[in-house]
Design an enzyme around this catalytic site. Structure first.
Site, short mmCIF file in Angstrom:
data_model
loop_
_atom_site.label_atom_id
_atom_site.label_comp_id
_atom_site.label_asym_id
_atom_site.label_seq_id
_atom_site.Cartn_x
_atom_site.Cartn_y
_atom_site.Cartn_z
N GLY A 139 0.88 -1.28 0.01
CA GLY A 139 0.00 -0.11 -0.01
C GLY A 139 0.71 1.14 -0.08
N GLY A 140 0.34 2.32 0.20
CA GLY A 140 0.90 3.70 0.17
C GLY A 140 1.66 3.92 1.20
N GLY A 186 2.94 1.23 3.32
CA GLY A 186 4.00 0.29 3.47
C GLY A 186 3.64 -1.22 3.04
CB VAL A 193 0.58 -6.27 4.29
CG1 VAL A 193 -0.36 -7.33 5.07
CG2 VAL A 193 -0.20 -4.84 4.12
CG ASP A 237 -8.26 5.87 2.66
OD1 ASP A 237 -8.71 6.30 1.53
OD2 ASP A 237 -7.22 5.22 2.82
CG ASN A 295 -8.22 1.20 3.21
OD1 ASN A 295 -7.01 0.36 2.88
ND2 ASN A 295 -8.30 2.35 3.12
CG ASP A 343 -5.23 1.73 5.68
OD1 ASP A 343 -4.89 2.66 6.61
OD2 ASP A 343 -4.56 1.81 4.79
#
Length: 470
Positions: A172-173, A175, A177, A287, A292, A305
């Protein structure tokens, strides 16, 4: 006669005259032999100081008959002097003193080193290393939270549970997973945040928000790691990954049934209803999007998230923000332009409505017969006109009457959710009622009137001044 000590062998001559003076009356040879066999005392006079000097050099004191003087026997031979050569008493005493000095110096040096180490450690504890103001803020937040149910792990623990980040399951933006496993055998998803100041703020938002939740449709935070720039969040593992995998996939094998899509939409709505009304403080997610939403093995949806989330009092009808936050294509109009109204929980309702369009598959331009060159046209308008005249929507997978009813219900709900005026949007509890009610009870909402912003689901933004928690 011979005199022996260890490896030292020396010959000592004893004159016979002193012996025979006691045997003058027995002059025959046999009497002399008997006297020798019985033994006799031999005495000689030696200076005490001379013998002391000889003994101090590891010699044996004796008497040299030929020279009529005291001598010192050293390692098998007579030295001809009062002491053994190369081992004078003064030299031995000097060497012993040197040894004692060396030992004393060694002990003193070791003691000094230990003392210095103790002093340095004490000073370091008294004056800890300087940390940034941002790190101090996060550490203070962690102490104040008293997160009894959320365990804090070290970065070494994180590396061990992920086997040195061997199995990457998402990016993701904020980091990457990774899949991991706790000591008790439970599978976990470990999100390792990028090393940036903004991600430190998102870390605080995430822990502050999700640690307050406990709902079947909200992902559980099992632990976290914060070691300055090393930050990670440990969640329960969702075996089916995120919802976008099933929305954007072109393969028919990943296509979900309409009944399953409806259940997922209802579950997400229940999760948002809980965040807005079920917690001690209202949590605004800001978001909501398919990336998410996580799905477990039974396709039960869980909201995840919370990096852009904001906490506020339940009675607050609006929240203050200095800048926009969210992902382009899902952001409510009032979030980036206050002329449309106040920012509130209704902003999450808008994002939810846009996500429902993604789920039913009509947000793609080709699905509604729109040209790729007309991306500036607000696509719900075309859907609205089709519903208004009762035209067929031509949705993929709609093969039964039940599927047609589910798809139309989801589209009507999404149109209500994306109303331009926040006050015209339903609450999430009302959304749940609409999804679980009949299609006949739903009315067609007013037509939205906006041009859609350029879509880029993978890009989200926020301002650092607007990411603080209440």
């Amino acid at each position: 006669m011979l005199w022996e000590k260890g490896d030292c062998l020396a010959r000592v001559i004893v004159p016979i005259i002193p012996i025979l003076t006691g045997l003058l009356d027995f002059l025959n040879i046999s009497n002399v032999g008997d006297a020798l066999r019985r033994g006799f005392d031999v005495k000689w006079k030696v200076g005490i100081e001379e013998c002391d000097e000889c003994k101090s050099t590891d010699g044996v004191c004796g008497y040299d008959l030929l020279n009529q003087t005291t001598t010192c026997y050293c390692q098998g031979q007579s030295s001809g002097s009062k002491s053994c050569p190369h081992l004078s008493g003064s030299s031995s005493r000097v060497n012993f003193r040197n040894l004692k000095f060396l030992l004393a110096f060694s002990f003193a040096l070791i003691f000094t080193i230990i003392f210095i180490i103790i002093v340095v450690v004490s000073i370091c504890k008294k004056f800890p290393r300087k940390v940034s103001e941002n790190d101090q803020h996060v550490e203070a937040f962690i102490r104040n939270q008293e997160l009894l149910a959320t365990k804090r792990y070290t970065y070494s623990d994180v590396k061990n549970m992920t086997k040195a980040f061997a199995d990457k399951v998402g990016q993701g933006g904020c980091g990457a997973v990774y899949q991991g496993q706790l000591a008790d055998g439970r599978l976990v998803a470990v999100k390792v945040l990028n090393e940036s100041k903004e991600n430190a703020e998102e870390f605080v938002n995430e822990v502050a928000s999700i640690s307050r939740t406990s709902h079947v449709n909200v992902v559980s935070l099992l632990g976290f790691c914060y070691q300055r720039k090393k930050r990670a969040l440990i969640y329960e593992f969702m075996s089916n990954g995120s919802l976008d995998k099933f929305i954007y996939s072109k393969g028919t094998s990943d296509r979900l049934e309409w009944k399953t899509l409806h259940e997922i939409a209802t579950g997400i709505a229940r999760g948002l209803e809980y965040l807005h009304r079920g917690c001690s403080k209202r949590i605004l997610h800001f978001d909501i999007k398919p990336q998410n939403i996580l799905l477990d093995e039974n396709f039960c949806p869980k909201i995840s998230d919370f990096g852009l989330a904001k906490l506020c009092k339940r009675e607050d009808s609006a929240v203050s923000m200095l800048g926009a936050r969210g992902t382009v294509g899902y952001i409510a109009p009032e979030v980036f332009c206050r002329n449309f109204g106040k920012v509130s929980y209704k902003s999450d309702v808008y994002s939810y409505g846009m996500m429902i369009f993604e789920m039913v598959g009509i947000k793609k331009d080709t699905d509604v017969g729109m040209s790729h060159t007309t991306s500036d046209v607000y696509f719900p308008n075309s859907i609205y006109k089709r519903l208004e005249v009762g035209e067929e929507l031509r949705l993929d997978g709609v093969i039964k009457e039940e599927d047609e009813e589910i798809s139309r219900k989801m589209i009507l709900v999404s149109l209500w959710c994306i109303q331009t005026n926040p006050s015209d949007r339903p609450s999430m509890s009302e959304v749940v009622e609409m999804l679980e009610g009949s299609l006949q009870s739903l009315q067609l909402p007013p037509m939205p009137f906006l041009s859609s912003p350029p879509r880029s689901p993978g890009v989200r933004y926020s301002t650092s001044s607007s990411t603080s928690t209440s």
